[in-house]
Design an enzyme around this catalytic site. Structure first.
Site, PDB file in Angstrom:
ATOM      1  N   ASN A   1       0.870  -1.182   0.000  1.00 12.91           N
ATOM      2  CA  ASN A   1       0.000   0.000   0.000  1.00 12.91           C
ATOM      3  C   ASN A   1       0.903   1.228   0.000  1.00 12.91           C
ATOM      4  OD1 ASN A   1      -1.850   2.003   0.419  1.00 12.91           O
ATOM      5  ND2 ASN A   1      -2.369   1.398   2.535  1.00 12.91           N
TER       6      ASN A   1
ATOM      7  N   LYS B   1       0.077   4.220  -0.391  1.00 16.16           N
ATOM      8  CA  LYS B   1      -0.614   5.417   0.144  1.00 16.16           C
ATOM      9  C   LYS B   1      -0.361   6.614  -0.794  1.00 16.16           C
ATOM     10  CE  LYS B   1      -0.224   3.367   4.676  1.00 16.16           C
ATOM     11  NZ  LYS B   1      -0.321   3.507   6.111  1.00 16.16           N
TER      12      LYS B   1
ATOM     13  N   HIS C   1      -9.786   1.220   4.679  1.00 16.70           N
ATOM     14  CA  HIS C   1      -8.515   1.398   5.399  1.00 16.70           C
ATOM     15  C   HIS C   1      -8.754   2.379   6.551  1.00 16.70           C
ATOM     16  CE1 HIS C   1      -4.447   2.620   6.312  1.00 16.70           C
ATOM     17  NE2 HIS C   1      -4.047   1.516   5.720  1.00 16.70           N
TER      18      HIS C   1
ATOM     19  N   GLU D   1      -7.152   4.808   7.609  1.00 18.23           N
ATOM     20  CA  GLU D   1      -6.922   6.225   7.274  1.00 18.23           C
ATOM     21  C   GLU D   1      -8.128   6.809   6.545  1.00 18.23           C
ATOM     22  OE1 GLU D   1      -3.159   5.593   5.336  1.00 18.23           O
ATOM     23  OE2 GLU D   1      -2.233   5.149   7.262  1.00 18.23           O
TER      24      GLU D   1
ATOM     25  N   GLU E   1      -5.882  -4.843  10.603  1.00 22.78           N
ATOM     26  CA  GLU E   1      -4.864  -3.821  10.821  1.00 22.78           C
ATOM     27  C   GLU E   1      -5.196  -3.044  12.085  1.00 22.78           C
ATOM     28  OE1 GLU E   1      -2.697  -2.639   7.002  1.00 22.78           O
ATOM     29  OE2 GLU E   1      -4.531  -1.466   7.053  1.00 22.78           O
TER      30      GLU E   1
ATOM     31  N   GLY F   1       1.978   2.347  10.899  1.00 20.12           N
ATOM     32  CA  GLY F   1       2.976   3.404  10.776  1.00 20.12           C
ATOM     33  C   GLY F   1       3.650   3.788  12.084  1.00 20.12           C
TER      34      GLY F   1
ATOM     35  N   SER G   1       2.864  -1.995  10.600  1.00 18.54           N
ATOM     36  CA  SER G   1       4.297  -2.054  10.888  1.00 18.54           C
ATOM     37  C   SER G   1       4.959  -3.379  10.503  1.00 18.54           C
ATOM     38  CB  SER G   1       4.568  -1.715  12.363  1.00 18.54           C
ATOM     39  OG  SER G   1       4.197  -0.365  12.618  1.00 18.54           O
TER      40      SER G   1
HETATM   41  P1  PGA Z   1       2.409   0.391   7.787  1.00 19.99           P
HETATM   42  O1  PGA Z   1       0.961   0.604   7.111  1.00 19.99           O
HETATM   43  O2  PGA Z   1       2.947  -0.890   7.218  1.00 19.99           O
HETATM   44  O3  PGA Z   1       3.179   1.587   7.386  1.00 19.99           O
HETATM   45  O4  PGA Z   1       2.181   0.287   9.252  1.00 19.99           O
HETATM   46  C1  PGA Z   1       0.102  -0.480   6.872  1.00 19.99           C
HETATM   47  C2  PGA Z   1      -1.135  -0.001   6.197  1.00 19.99           C
HETATM   48  O5  PGA Z   1      -1.531   1.153   6.449  1.00 19.99           O
HETATM   49  O6  PGA Z   1      -1.759  -0.720   5.402  1.00 19.99           O
END
Ligand code: PGA
Length: 239
Positions: free
Chosen positions: A14, A16, A94, A96, A164, A170, A204
């Site tokens: 992803n 983003k 997601h 976010e 998640e 993140g 992460s």
């Molecule tokens: P990350 O994000 O691996 O940076 O923690 C995962 C995601 O948002 O799908």
């Protein structure tokens, strides 16, 4: 539609809101797809057409889709437009998008249903916040997210679930391996229908922890954000 049963592990990058044309060119020059796994790259929508499919186990994914099928909805992209551009996967719900764009379980349900109609696999993201975890609300949160955001038409062959934990995205923090396996087990046992679903872990994931996470009995792959932006790191994860 991609035959999900063919793969023991699925890895989804992803990106983003990151990347540009030269990043993309460099990425595909270095990407080493592992033929035992399914690898999916989810780029920002303007780059979807430039993503490569130069390996039978490499696929393209979008990061979002409109809940509408067509009409006066400026800025939106429909599931049929994604299909028209050979997109096989799409992230939905997601955290976010739930957090910054007010996406609800109902939106996720409609989007996922529209994607399934177009033979695109929705990757339906669920996860608890730190506050919910600390208040022992993980099970309740995930259960209502699953009940309300997974459409009736979803089955193990046409949809994926990604667990998640919001607090792990993140942040460099991850649940323990036992916790991940237990939550995946819980998800697969919410309903008999989910027993055969593939459930990916995200939050992460990096080259130093991906192997032990992917080897867990109830984990069928990973959704990778930050670490997927470094192609060498991503190659190690999918290898
Ligand atoms: P990350 O994000 O691996 O940076 O923690 C995962 C995601 O948002 O799908």
């Amino acid at each position: 539609m991609v035959n999900l049963d063919k793969y023991s592990s699925i890895f989804i990058a992803n990106w983003k809101l990151n990347g540009n044309s030269s990043f993309l060119k460099d990425y595909y020059e270095k990407l080493k797809v592992n033929s035992n796994n399914c690898t999916v790259i989810c780029s920002p929508s303007v780059y979807l057409k430039s993503l490569k499919r130069n390996n039978e186990n490499l696929f393209c994914g979008a990061q979002d889709v409109s809940a509408y099928k067509e009409g006066a909805y400026t800025g939106e992209l429909s599931a049929s437009m994604l299909k028209d551009n050979n997109i096989d996967f799409c992230l939905v719900g997601h955290s976010e998008r739930r957090q910054y764009f007010s996406e609800t379980n109902d939106n996720v349900n409609i989007k996922s249903s529209n994607l399934i109609e177009e033979n695109i696999i929705p990757v339906i993201c669920i996860g608890e916040t730190l506050e919910q975890k600390e208040n022992n609300l993980t099970e309740e949160t995930l259960s209502s997210q699953i009940k309300d955001s997974v459409p009736n038409s979803a089955i193990h062959l046409n949809a994926l679930i990604a667990y998640e934990p919001v607090w792990a995205i993140g942040t460099g923090l991850t649940p323990t391996l036992d916790e991940i396996n237990q939550v995946h087990d819980l998800i697969k046992n919410f309903d008999t229908k989910f027993r055969s679903f593939k459930v990916l872990y995200g939050g992460s994931v990096k080259s130093s922890n991906s192997k032990e996470i992917t080897e867990l009995s109830q984990v069928d792959g990973c959704l990778i954000g930050g670490a997927s932006l470094n192609v060498d790191e991503f190659n190690t994860i999918i290898s």
